[in-house]
Enzyme design. Structure first.
Site, PDB file in Angstrom:
ATOM      1  CB  CYS A 126      33.253 106.654   5.683  1.00 33.10           C
ATOM      2  SG  CYS A 126      34.552 106.922   6.740  1.00 33.10           S
ATOM      3  CG  ASP A 183      31.372 112.789  11.206  1.00 31.95           C
ATOM      4  OD1 ASP A 183      32.492 112.528  12.034  1.00 31.95           O
ATOM      5  OD2 ASP A 183      31.245 112.446   9.831  1.00 31.95           O
ATOM      6  CG  HIS A 214      32.382 109.188  10.997  1.00 30.43           C
ATOM      7  ND1 HIS A 214      32.090 109.797   9.867  1.00 30.43           N
ATOM      8  CD2 HIS A 214      33.276 108.092  10.314  1.00 30.43           C
ATOM      9  CE1 HIS A 214      32.805 109.390   8.796  1.00 30.43           C
ATOM     10  NE2 HIS A 214      33.299 108.255   9.386  1.00 30.43           N
TER      11      HIS A 214
END
Length: 245
Positions: A126, A183, A214
Site C-alpha cells: 500500500c 483495487d 486492495h
C-alpha cells in the site's frame, strides 16, 4: 528456517524510530530487506508477513513509518477511524522525511553483522509499496517488491507532491509489482501508467495481477484472499531468491 525477533531504535531528525527486526536464528550472512507496512503500522498482520519473509533467509527490518507523529509502538486499528488516522499521519509526513527514514534503515542493515551489505532489497504494501519504490532509487537496493503501491502516478504520499514516477530512471535494481485487478485505489489506468513509465525508463521488472481487492495480502481484513496471497508470495520469494541470493 527458525527466526529471532527484536526491536531496535534509530534516531532520525531527533525522532526515535522503532524498527522491528526479524532474522534467521542460525549464524551467517543474509540478504537484508527494508520492509514497509501499510498505514496501520506494525500490527499483527504486518508482523506475520515480516516473520514469514525472514524465515526464507532474510534479515527483515520494518520501521514505524509515522514515528514523528505516533508514539513508539503505536498500532493503528484497521477500521474506519484507523484509516482516517493513518491517512492523516501520511498527509502530515514530508516526503523528505520518508526518504531520511529509508537511509537510516539501509545504513543499519549495511552495518549489521548478520547482513550481507551487497545484497539489500525492499518490500512494501500500500503506502509501503510506494515507499519501496522510493527505496529503489538507492544504488544499494538490488531488488524491490511493491505490492499494490498507492499514489505513484498522482504523487500522493505525504506533504506536497512526491516526484516518484518522474525518477524511475534512477532505479538500477530489479522490480516486482503485485496488483489486485479489483483495487479501486490503483485502477487499471494507474497500473498501466506505472508499467509504461517503467518500460520507458528501461527498468527490469515483473508484474503480477490477481483478481483481488486492495490489501488482499493482509490476513486480518475482509478483503483477504488466501489463494491470491499465496500465489503472490510464491512469486515474491522466487524473485528475491533469484536477485538477492
Amino acid at each position: 528456517m527458525q527466526i529471532v525477533k527484536r526491536n531496535i531504535e534509530l534516531r532520525v531528525d531527533d525522532s526515535l524510530m522503532r524498527v522491528y527486526v526479524a532474522s534467521p536464528k542460525a549464524e551467517g550472512k543474509y540478504p537484508g530487506i527494508v520492509f514497509y507496512s501499510d498505514i496501520y503500522q506494525l500490527g499483527g498482520a504486518i508482523l506475520r508477513l515480516v516473520n514469514y519473509l525472514a524465515g526464507f533467509g532474510y534479515v527483515v527490518a520494518a520501521p514505524e513509518i509515522f514515528h514523528r507523529i505516533e508514539p513508539v509502538g503505536a498500532v493503528i486499528e484497521p477500521d474506519d477511524i484507523g484509516r482516517m488516522r493513518g491517512n492523516d499521519d501520511a498527509r502530515r509526513t514530508l516526503v523528505s522525511e520518508y526518504d531520511a527514514d529509508c537511509l537510516a534503515v539501509v545504513d543499519f542493515l549495511k552495518n549489521d553483522s548478520a547482513v550481507n551489505a551487497e545484497k539489500l532489497g525492499t518490500v512494501g504494501f500500500c503506502i509501503g509499496g510506494h515507499l519501496a519504490f522510493r527505496a529503489a532509487f538507492l544504488n544499494e537496493i538490488k531488488a524491490s517488491v511493491c505490492c499494490y503501491p498507492t499514489g505513484v502516478p498522482s504523487g500522493k504520499l505525504g506533504q506536497g507532491v512526491a516526484d516518484t514516477i518522474h525518477r524511475f530512471g534512477e532505479i538500477k535494481g530489479k522490480m516486482l509489482l503485485v496488483f489486485g485487478t479489483q483495487d479501486p485505489h490503483i485502477p487499471d489506468n494507474d497500473r498501466q501508467t506505472i508499467i509504461n513509465t517503467l518500460n520507458a525508463a528501461q527498468v527490469t521488472h515483473q508484474v503480477f495481477a490477481y483478481e483481488a481487492e486492495h490489501t488482499f495480502m493482509r490476513d486480518d481484513g475482509y478483503r483477504y484472499d488466501s489463494a491470491a496471497a499465496t500465489a503472490a508470495w510464491e512469486k515474491i520469494i522466487a524473485f528475491l531468491g533469484l536477485h538477492l541470493n
